[in-house]
Motif scaffolding. Structure first.
Motif, mmCIF file in Angstrom:
data_model
loop_
_atom_site.group_PDB
_atom_site.id
_atom_site.type_symbol
_atom_site.label_atom_id
_atom_site.label_comp_id
_atom_site.label_asym_id
_atom_site.label_seq_id
_atom_site.Cartn_x
_atom_site.Cartn_y
_atom_site.Cartn_z
ATOM 1 N N ALA B 92 25.863 15.357 21.118
ATOM 2 C CA ALA B 92 26.314 15.087 19.758
ATOM 3 C C ALA B 92 26.085 13.602 19.490
ATOM 4 C CB ALA B 92 27.785 15.433 19.606
ATOM 5 N N PRO B 93 25.280 13.267 18.478
ATOM 6 C CA PRO B 93 25.051 11.844 18.196
ATOM 7 C C PRO B 93 26.372 11.116 17.932
ATOM 8 C CG PRO B 93 23.536 13.207 16.931
ATOM 9 C CD PRO B 93 24.511 14.136 17.586
ATOM 10 N N GLU B 100 28.527 17.592 9.503
ATOM 11 C CA GLU B 100 27.143 17.099 9.603
ATOM 12 C C GLU B 100 26.398 17.775 10.747
ATOM 13 O OE1 GLU B 100 26.734 12.520 8.313
ATOM 14 O OE2 GLU B 100 28.357 12.927 9.714
ATOM 15 N N LEU B 101 27.103 17.958 11.859
ATOM 16 C CA LEU B 101 26.443 18.596 13.003
ATOM 17 C C LEU B 101 26.084 20.050 12.681
ATOM 18 C CD1 LEU B 101 25.459 18.166 15.871
ATOM 19 C CD2 LEU B 101 27.659 18.977 16.692
ATOM 20 N N ALA B 103 25.561 21.249 9.834
ATOM 21 C CA ALA B 103 24.499 21.233 8.813
ATOM 22 C C ALA B 103 23.117 21.123 9.445
ATOM 23 C CB ALA B 103 24.726 20.082 7.843
ATOM 24 N N ARG B 104 23.047 20.516 10.634
ATOM 25 C CA ARG B 104 21.733 20.371 11.268
ATOM 26 C C ARG B 104 21.135 21.719 11.657
ATOM 27 N NH1 ARG B 104 21.310 14.612 14.372
ATOM 28 N NH2 ARG B 104 22.062 13.415 12.598
ATOM 29 N N GLY B 105 21.983 22.736 11.753
ATOM 30 C CA GLY B 105 21.470 24.072 12.022
ATOM 31 C C GLY B 105 20.584 24.605 10.904
ATOM 32 N N GLU B 121 24.528 24.776 1.765
ATOM 33 C CA GLU B 121 25.942 24.407 1.689
ATOM 34 C C GLU B 121 26.837 25.621 1.974
ATOM 35 O OE1 GLU B 121 26.398 21.518 -1.425
ATOM 36 O OE2 GLU B 121 28.334 22.408 -1.918
ATOM 37 N N TRP B 153 29.318 23.815 18.179
ATOM 38 C CA TRP B 153 27.910 24.077 18.512
ATOM 39 C C TRP B 153 27.526 25.508 18.152
ATOM 40 C CZ3 TRP B 153 24.564 20.413 19.127
ATOM 41 C CH2 TRP B 153 24.949 19.186 19.670
ATOM 42 N N MET B 156 26.888 25.642 14.574
ATOM 43 C CA MET B 156 25.564 25.115 14.246
ATOM 44 C C MET B 156 24.493 26.186 14.454
ATOM 45 S SD MET B 156 23.460 21.875 15.749
ATOM 46 C CE MET B 156 22.151 22.714 16.600
#
Lengths: 342, 274
Positions: B92-93, B100-101, B103-105, B121, B153, B156
């Motif tokens: 995780a950055p 936000e994480l 959303a990366r999915g 969204e 996770w 995601m």
């Protein structure tokens, strides 16, 4: 995060804060630039500078601003932006905040190329060309040595540090072989200097930046952001991990090599600009555009200090970025330790 | 597609890292709409098989087929819209928020001019709700507990909206309560959303309880595959894991429950007294 949407399906997402940081740094760089253009042995006010830039002013003013000071300023902006972009890409790819080209050996490779020309005796154009060749060659060697079913963060760092150490030794040897006058010129180049830079220095870097910046910023940035989740997660999201890493490494090495050809291996900009940008934007992920603006502002500001801080005595800009960058690094480490992360 | 058919499988796979061969002539099929669990002792090749099924490892022979086509002939992004993977470890950055994480999915569904649609969204919100992390949306992922983080996770991976979802040891590093919580979540995703799940699990009893289809591996071979009730027997556990045991009915679910044999006294190889 702010989202703009249109009725026909277009949607854009951006961080206002990151845009603000980028714009702020760009304004700062422009401000520094205006001061740099107007100061020196022939001082001019900002209004006079702007008038000269837009085609007015006396012949003398035109010569001083457009032929003497502007090329140096443009070179500083480009070198700062290119080093910052390359540094951000490297740090993100190797997932290490210290993964800058100064540490990974690319800068040393560019220096080796330049020093060979110094020893053999050659024009400054040959020197710039040799710096590019040296940087790219080092990139290839490091990539080949670090390759094992793809190139991974730690291997790249360790191989890079090893290559950097070898090249530092080679560079020292080359310096001892150079004639005295040439050695002095070489040391100045090795420090990183913008002294007497003309359009011939800025031109090639401008071309490289115009081609590579859109490729990296538009073409690769979203995938690079996914790569921060780890190779497995990125690949599961559909990122062609190996190909992307190769493209980005090549782009970053090109940027560093051409930046070194233009101004010598200016230290620490590539290391520091991404950290400053990250701290200011408070955004996860590689802050490519804000970093570039910060890098440009940093180098123009450092060159202003190098030129004007000591009356009648110019410093190479690399001395100033080294002092600022080194100081920042120490501060960063102290902060990280206080936050319990180091 | 008819039930019982398979959208994902491998035929005659040889899987190797560099020169080290992990499996040879391996053939597996993941039944459509199943919750398939792969079990086996350490280094039996189960995670390697999962990597091959998810396109991360190219087989040195044989082919992994997704909807009838070699998975390596399909573009990465297209695969990523059909097949999701929860890797064993992800990063995780620094400072990234849960929303936000997750959303990366959406990455495989996005493009230069389609960076964040209403659909994106909506799917992200639904994924967070389905995994029960919606009230953590604005929290930093670094601050969460292990169980919460794993649910993020999974959210995601759900946001990726793939009919097939592969999970590589999703319960490792979690305590028993969180292990059950994650497996309950997986079972719910399988039942309610009709997704095909493939998971590598270490715990045999968890596998027997949650799987609808079990694949037991040893030394790069599939030893048995089928419903847990027919696969999990004392003989098979002895063959695959080298563990003497009894298999009884799980008093909660009626699924097979493996009870390892008690430690023998004196030499462990001595036969049990009658």
């Amino acid at each position: 995060m702010t989202v703009l949407r249109t009725s026909w399906g277009l949607s854009l997402r951006f961080r206002p804060r990151a845009l603000g940081v980028g714009a702020g740094a760009a304004v700062l760089a422009a401000g520094f630039g205006l001061v740099a253009l107007g100061s020196g042995d022939y001082p001019m006010g900002p209004a006079d500078v702007l008038r000269t830039l837009t085609g007015g002013g006396t012949v003398a003013e035109q010569f001083i601003v457009l032929e003497l000071r502007l090329p140096r300023l443009v070179t500083a902006l480009l070198v700062g932006a290119a080093l910052a972009l390359a540094g951000t890409v490297f740090q993100s790819l190797v997932r290490n905040p210290l993964g800058s080209p100064d540490i990974l050996g690319f800068t040393q490779g560019a220096s080796t190329g330049a020093l060979v020309v110094v020893v053999l005796g050659g024009s400054s154009l040959a020197l710039a060309g040799a710096a590019v060749v040296g940087g790219l060659g080092t990139g290839l060697v490091i990539y080949a040595l670090a390759w094992r079913r793809g190139v991974h963060g730690y291997r790249l760092i360790l191989v890079g540090i090893g290559v950097a150490a070898i090249l530092t030794g080679v560079n020292g040897y080359l310096l001892t072989r150079a004639p005295l006058m040439e050695a002095a010129r070489a040391v100045l180049w090795l420090t990183g200097s913008l002294d007497g830079r003309g359009w011939a220095n800025a031109g090639p870097l401008l071309v490289v930046l115009v081609v590579l910046a859109p490729l990296v910023l538009v073409g690769c940035a979203p995938a690079l952001r996914m790569m921060e989740l780890g190779d497995d997660a990125a690949s599961a999201l559909g990122v062609p991990v190996r190909r992307l890493r190769l493209v980005l490494l090549a782009a970053a090495v090109l940027l560093v090599s051409f930046a070194a050809a233009a101004a010598g291996p200016v230290s620490f900009v590539a290391l520091v600009a991404p950290h400053v940008a990250k701290r200011l934007t408070r955004a996860p992920g590689p802050n490519l555009l804000p970093s570039m603006a910060v890098g440009a502002a940093l180098l123009v500001g450092a060159d202003l200090v190098a030129q004007r801080a000591f009356a009648g005595h110019q410093l190479p800009v690399g001395v100033v970025t080294g002092v600022i960058g080194g100081g920042y690094l120490v501060w960063l480490l102290a902060m990280e330790r206080r936050a319990g992360r180091l | 597609m008819r039930p019982g058919e398979s959208r994902l499988g491998g035929t005659a796979l040889t899987l190797a890292y560099d020169q080290r061969t992990i499996a040879e002539n391996l053939t597996v099929a993941v039944p459509d709409r199943s919750f398939t669990v792969i079990i086996g002792p350490n280094a039996c090749g189960k995670s390697t098989l999962l990597r091959a099924l998810s396109r991360m490892l190219r087989p040195s022979a044989g082919a992994v087929l997704l909807d009838g086509r070699d998975i390596h002939d399909l573009p990465a992004r297209k695969v990523a819209r059909t097949l999701g993977l929860l890797p064993q470890s992800s990063i995780a950055p620094d400072g990234i928020s849960v929303a936000e994480l997750v959303a990366r999915g959406r990455y495989p569904h996005q493009g230069l001019l389609r960076q964040w649609s209403r659909e994106d969204e909506r799917v992200v919100e639904e994924s967070m709700a389905a995994t029960g992390v919606d009230d953590l949306a604005d929290r930093a992922v670094d601050e969460l507990s292990g169980g919460q983080r794993q649910r993020v996770w999974i959210a995601m991976a759900l946001a990726q909206q793939t009919p097939l979802l592969l999970l590589d040891e999703p319960t490792t590093y979690l305590d028993i309560a969180h292990q059950i919580e994650i497996l309950d979540l997986c079972a719910r995703l399988h039942e309610e959303q009709g997704r095909t799940l493939v998971a590598v699990l270490h715990d045999l009893n968890h596998a027997a309880r949650y799987a609808t289809h079990l694949i037991a591996m040893r030394d790069g071979r599939v030893v048995a595959a089928g419903e847990p009730a027919s696969v999990v027997t004392a003989d098979l556990v002895a063959e695959v894991f080298g563990l003497p045991c009894r298999v009884i009915d799980d008093p909660e679910t009626g699924t097979p429950l493996v009870v390892p044999a008690a430690r023998r006294r004196a030499t462990t190889l001595a036969p049990e007294p009658a």
